[in-house]
Structures are given as C-alpha cells and as structure tokens.
Design a protein around this motif. Sequence first.
Motif, short mmCIF file in Angstrom:
data_model
loop_
_atom_site.label_atom_id
_atom_site.label_comp_id
_atom_site.label_asym_id
_atom_site.label_seq_id
_atom_site.Cartn_x
_atom_site.Cartn_y
_atom_site.Cartn_z
N ILE A 1 -2.69 6.54 -6.71
CA ILE A 1 -2.21 7.85 -5.94
C ILE A 1 -3.21 8.80 -6.34
CG2 ILE A 1 -0.83 9.79 -5.23
CD1 ILE A 1 1.40 7.61 -5.68
N LEU A 2 -3.84 9.15 -7.64
CA LEU A 2 -4.52 10.05 -7.99
C LEU A 2 -5.55 9.27 -9.09
CD1 LEU A 2 -5.82 12.71 -8.06
CD2 LEU A 2 -3.96 13.23 -9.85
N PRO A 3 -6.49 8.72 -8.81
CA PRO A 3 -7.48 8.04 -9.75
C PRO A 3 -7.70 9.02 -11.13
CG PRO A 3 -8.17 7.70 -7.61
CD PRO A 3 -6.99 8.72 -7.39
N VAL A 4 -7.78 8.68 -12.20
CA VAL A 4 -8.00 9.34 -13.26
C VAL A 4 -9.32 10.23 -13.28
CG1 VAL A 4 -8.54 9.16 -15.61
CG2 VAL A 4 -7.01 7.82 -14.86
N ASN A 5 -10.49 9.67 -12.69
CA ASN A 5 -11.58 10.43 -12.43
C ASN A 5 -11.26 11.68 -11.69
OD1 ASN A 5 -11.37 9.12 -10.16
ND2 ASN A 5 -13.62 8.37 -10.26
N LYS A 6 -10.60 11.60 -10.57
CA LYS A 6 -10.19 12.75 -9.62
C LYS A 6 -9.30 13.91 -10.61
CE LYS A 6 -10.87 11.06 -5.12
NZ LYS A 6 -10.45 11.22 -3.88
N GLY B 1 0.91 -1.06 0.00
CA GLY B 1 0.04 -0.12 0.16
C GLY B 1 0.83 1.15 -0.03
N ASP B 2 2.35 1.20 -0.19
CA ASP B 2 3.11 2.42 -0.09
C ASP B 2 3.47 2.78 -1.57
OD1 ASP B 2 4.57 4.29 0.28
OD2 ASP B 2 5.71 3.50 1.96
N ALA B 3 2.45 3.41 -2.50
CA ALA B 3 2.64 3.53 -3.77
C ALA B 3 3.76 4.68 -4.03
CB ALA B 3 1.29 3.99 -4.39
#
Length: 79
Positions: free
Chosen positions: A70-75, A30-32
């Motif tokens: 970390i930053l989903p595309v939709n966000k 879980g540590d991307a």
Amino acid sequence: MNNAQEGLADDIHDRVTELSEQGNDLFDRGDAKAAISVWRWALQLLPEPRCKWEAAVWLHASIGEAQRVILPVNKGLQK
C-alpha cells in the motif's frame, strides 16, 4: 480439544486459519486494505498474550507485507 499450538482451542485455530486464507485471497486479488482488515480480525481472536501464538507471527508478517504494498518504503521516506 486443543491443537498442537500449545493450547489454542481447535475452534479458534480453525477460524484464524480460515480468516488468514481469506486475507491471502484478498491480497492475491489486489485488495491489500481488505486483507489487512481480515488479518487484524483474525489477530483479535487469539487469546492474550497474542505474541505467544505462532499464528500472530505470520499474521503480523502478512499485515506488514500488505502495508508495504500500500505504501512502499521509499515513498514513506520521502518528504
């Protein structure tokens, strides 16, 4: 001595593989962000031009996947 990846020295190949596995372990825990850091370190070990090495393809793919977590595309598309 070189491995099968067209002239990549064995010591570099071994270190890149080791770092890739470390990144995979970090990502799986879980540590991307830490995984991305390790994978980028591995990329820096590849001789220029880095794009010619097969390892660069899978390292970039791993980095991309971790960035997506970390930053989903939709966000990223929301304003």
